[in-house]
Write a protein that holds these residues in place. Structure first.
Motif, short mmCIF file in Angstrom:
data_model
loop_
_atom_site.label_atom_id
_atom_site.label_comp_id
_atom_site.label_asym_id
_atom_site.label_seq_id
_atom_site.Cartn_x
_atom_site.Cartn_y
_atom_site.Cartn_z
N PRO A 160 57.45 70.27 89.74
CA PRO A 160 57.69 71.61 90.27
C PRO A 160 58.88 71.61 91.22
O PRO A 160 59.05 70.68 92.00
CB PRO A 160 56.39 71.95 91.01
N LEU A 161 59.70 72.65 91.14
CA LEU A 161 60.84 72.81 92.03
C LEU A 161 60.40 73.56 93.27
O LEU A 161 59.78 74.62 93.19
CB LEU A 161 61.95 73.58 91.33
N PHE A 162 60.71 72.99 94.44
CA PHE A 162 60.43 73.74 95.67
C PHE A 162 61.35 73.28 96.79
O PHE A 162 61.74 72.13 96.86
CB PHE A 162 58.98 73.58 96.15
N GLY A 163 61.65 74.22 97.67
CA GLY A 163 62.49 73.93 98.83
C GLY A 163 63.25 75.17 99.24
O GLY A 163 62.73 76.28 99.21
N GLY A 164 64.51 74.95 99.64
CA GLY A 164 65.33 76.06 100.11
C GLY A 164 66.18 75.61 101.29
O GLY A 164 66.74 74.51 101.27
N ASN A 165 66.24 76.44 102.29
CA ASN A 165 67.06 76.13 103.45
C ASN A 165 66.49 74.96 104.23
O ASN A 165 65.33 74.95 104.61
CB ASN A 165 67.15 77.37 104.34
N LEU A 166 67.33 73.96 104.46
CA LEU A 166 66.89 72.73 105.11
C LEU A 166 66.28 72.98 106.48
O LEU A 166 65.22 72.45 106.80
CB LEU A 166 68.09 71.77 105.23
N ASP A 167 66.94 73.76 107.31
CA ASP A 167 66.44 74.00 108.66
C ASP A 167 65.08 74.70 108.63
O ASP A 167 64.17 74.34 109.39
CB ASP A 167 67.43 74.85 109.45
N MET A 168 64.91 75.66 107.73
CA MET A 168 63.63 76.39 107.67
C MET A 168 62.51 75.50 107.17
O MET A 168 61.35 75.64 107.59
CB MET A 168 63.77 77.62 106.79
#
Length: 307
Positions: A180-188
């Motif tokens: 599964p793909l998950f993540g986004g903005n590193l800081d958040m």
């Protein structure tokens, strides 16, 4: 081409949108210009959907789109409204993290619908992920805005291809990864440690960031994710834009040095140069659904958002 793995058993996919379905437009973070609201409405309606603007979507309180209670009320109203089939965040900025405890996750599980946004909206993507509901990392913006429509109506999208000329493509290694793909903005993602219990074992991690202070902030964020165990067992890393770091150095190091050193401890395939994140024309991709990352071919192939 590698085949996508089996779909997560705990995943509640939203239904594909049909003509005249409602898309809610909300501002859970910072406020946006009136012209952007008008353009977003026009785009949604040009796709054959009905745009429903949140009651407080145009509120302003400093850099926030109104008070926390009002922004949460708009978000929950969209989640709880059976006519609403997707939720579009008008912009990121700051403020999404404040709402995490107030999101009606039970209503979201009962009537799954995607939220669309990136950057600060990563805080809310974490709620969707924990609820087992796919979301969309991206925006209705630029020349690639139609990728959002394709996802919502259940069309199969082309693999996202790495741009060798994009800053960050140098981070690419070799090998393939799936999950599964998950993540986004590193800081958040780092700010969510201790707030949202992200279990990313077996996932392909998506990271994008933009320069705010310096390389130390990137180092601290990745290190926090590593030490907290959040990244234990990830199968690969997909790196989007690294906005603002292109010409920035700190004592001979660039952000590429930091990420190469920090992500290298994971020992998994890394694919950089993906057109995801802070771009005028970002590609939008589903989060929470299965993908195949092929660092050798330079592609990220993601399964469909809808059932």
């Amino acid at each position: 081409m590698s085949r996508l793995p089996q779909t997560r058993s705990d995943l509640s996919r939203p239904q594909k949108l049909e003509p005249d379905d409602v898309v809610a437009l909300v501002s859970p973070a910072s406020w946006s210009e009136e012209s952007w609201l008008e353009e977003s409405i026009a785009t949604i309606e040009s796709w054959g959907f009905r745009a429903r603007v949140g009651r407080h979507a145009t509120d302003r309180l400093g850099y926030l789109a109104g008070g926390d209670r009002e922004r949460a009320a708009d978000l929950n109203a969209a989640i709880q409204d059976p006519e609403v089939r997707a939720i579009l965040c008008l912009r990121g900025g700051c403020g999404s993290l404040r709402l995490l405890a107030d999101v009606d996750a039970d209503a979201l599980r009962a009537d799954p619908k995607p939220i669309i946004g990136f950057s600060d909206i990563t805080a809310l993507h974490q709620v969707w992920h924990r609820a087992g509901v796919p979301s969309v990392h991206g925006a209705v913006a630029g020349t690639r805005r139609d990728t959002v429509r394709q996802l919502l109506v259940g069309e199969r999208c082309e693999p996202v291809r790495s741009d060798r000329g994009q800053f960050g493509a140098e981070l690419t290694t070799t090998g393939t990864a799936a999950g599964p793909l998950f993540g986004g903005n590193l800081d958040m993602l780092a700010r969510g440690v201790g707030v949202v219990d992200n279990d990313l074992e077996g996932h392909v991690l998506l990271l994008e960031t933009h320069r705010e202070v310096g390389l130390g902030m990137v180092d601290r964020a990745v290190t926090q994710l590593l030490l907290s165990g959040t990244l234990a067992g990830v199968s690969g890393v997909a790196v989007g834009t690294l906005e603002g770091f292109e010409d920035y150095r700190d004592r001979e190091w660039t952000v590429l040095d930091v990420l190469h050193e920090r992500l290298g401890v994971l020992g998994v395939p890394v694919l950089g140069g993906l057109p995801l994140g802070h771009l005028e024309s970002p590609v939008s991709v589903p989060l929470g659904v299965d993908c195949v990352l092929d660092a050798d071919a330079g592609t990220l192939t993601v399964a469909q958002l809808t059932a």
